[in-house]
Design a protein around this motif. Structure first.
Motif, mmCIF file in Angstrom:
data_model
loop_
_atom_site.group_PDB
_atom_site.id
_atom_site.type_symbol
_atom_site.label_atom_id
_atom_site.label_comp_id
_atom_site.label_asym_id
_atom_site.label_seq_id
_atom_site.Cartn_x
_atom_site.Cartn_y
_atom_site.Cartn_z
ATOM 1 N N UNK A 70 59.035 -30.171 28.474
ATOM 2 C CA UNK A 70 59.459 -28.979 27.723
ATOM 3 C C UNK A 70 58.326 -28.506 26.811
ATOM 4 N N UNK A 71 57.635 -29.424 26.174
ATOM 5 C CA UNK A 71 56.498 -29.071 25.318
ATOM 6 C C UNK A 71 55.442 -28.297 26.111
ATOM 7 N N UNK A 72 55.036 -28.846 27.268
ATOM 8 C CA UNK A 72 54.001 -28.186 28.076
ATOM 9 C C UNK A 72 54.469 -26.829 28.582
ATOM 10 N N UNK A 73 55.730 -26.718 28.966
ATOM 11 C CA UNK A 73 56.252 -25.431 29.425
ATOM 12 C C UNK A 73 56.237 -24.399 28.307
ATOM 13 N N UNK A 74 56.626 -24.813 27.118
ATOM 14 C CA UNK A 74 56.602 -23.891 25.970
ATOM 15 C C UNK A 74 55.177 -23.453 25.659
ATOM 16 N N UNK A 75 54.256 -24.392 25.707
ATOM 17 C CA UNK A 75 52.857 -24.075 25.429
ATOM 18 C C UNK A 75 52.298 -23.099 26.471
ATOM 19 N N UNK A 90 62.276 -23.434 31.488
ATOM 20 C CA UNK A 90 62.690 -23.924 30.173
ATOM 21 C C UNK A 90 64.190 -24.210 30.130
ATOM 22 N N UNK A 91 64.980 -23.333 30.724
ATOM 23 C CA UNK A 91 66.426 -23.552 30.753
ATOM 24 C C UNK A 91 66.772 -24.826 31.520
ATOM 25 N N UNK A 92 66.109 -25.019 32.650
ATOM 26 C CA UNK A 92 66.403 -26.191 33.473
ATOM 27 C C UNK A 92 65.987 -27.484 32.772
ATOM 28 N N UNK A 93 64.819 -27.498 32.164
ATOM 29 C CA UNK A 93 64.402 -28.733 31.488
ATOM 30 C C UNK A 93 65.300 -29.018 30.284
ATOM 31 N N UNK A 94 65.786 -27.983 29.614
ATOM 32 C CA UNK A 94 66.724 -28.199 28.506
ATOM 33 C C UNK A 94 68.008 -28.859 29.005
ATOM 34 N N UNK A 95 68.495 -28.425 30.154
ATOM 35 C CA UNK A 95 69.696 -29.022 30.734
ATOM 36 C C UNK A 95 69.450 -30.476 31.132
ATOM 37 N N UNK A 96 68.289 -30.729 31.694
ATOM 38 C CA UNK A 96 67.943 -32.095 32.089
ATOM 39 C C UNK A 96 67.859 -33.008 30.872
ATOM 40 N N UNK A 97 67.257 -32.519 29.791
ATOM 41 C CA UNK A 97 67.185 -33.302 28.547
ATOM 42 C C UNK A 97 68.595 -33.631 28.063
ATOM 43 N N UNK A 98 69.481 -32.663 28.073
ATOM 44 C CA UNK A 98 70.858 -32.887 27.609
ATOM 45 C C UNK A 98 71.568 -33.930 28.469
ATOM 46 N N UNK A 99 71.418 -33.819 29.772
ATOM 47 C CA UNK A 99 72.065 -34.769 30.680
ATOM 48 C C UNK A 99 71.537 -36.183 30.449
#
Length: 111
Positions: A70-75, A90-99
């Protein structure tokens, strides 16, 4: 299933990495590829864990790798290093982090 989702996410990231390399953004591409594919690799390894503790450890590492991704994607997004729409990634990695966070917390409660 998180194993399938993290695998599909890695496939999507490979397309982004190709685009970054076409734009001569090799360092960002390599960092992103390492962290994003490590998510699925650790999830897969967790499935073969020798104990609950081993399972939790691998899932926690996958969660950390997802946060790094997520950090690298945001950068990459904020530095405008690609013309691709980054919000989908970004949306997908946020969902993966939550899961992954939920899996780790739930597994820890059962110890």
């Amino acid at each position: 299933m998180i194993e399938d989702r993290s695998f599909e996410f890695s496939l999507k990231i490979i397309k982004l990495v190709k685009n970054l390399k076409e734009n001569n953004e090799y360092i960002f591409a390599d960092q992103l590829l390492r962290s994003s594919t490590s998510i699925g690799a650790n999830v897969a390894e967790a499935g073969a864990g020798q104990s609950r503790k081993d399972f939790i450890s691998k899932m926690a590492i996958a969660s950390k790798e997802a946060r790094e991704t997520r950090y690298w994607l945001r950068l990459i997004d904020k530095a405008n290093l690609t013309d691709l729409c980054m919000q989908e990634y970004l949306d997908e990695v946020d969902q993966i982090v939550k899961i992954l966070t939920k899996i780790v917390k739930t597994s820890q409660e059962k110890i």
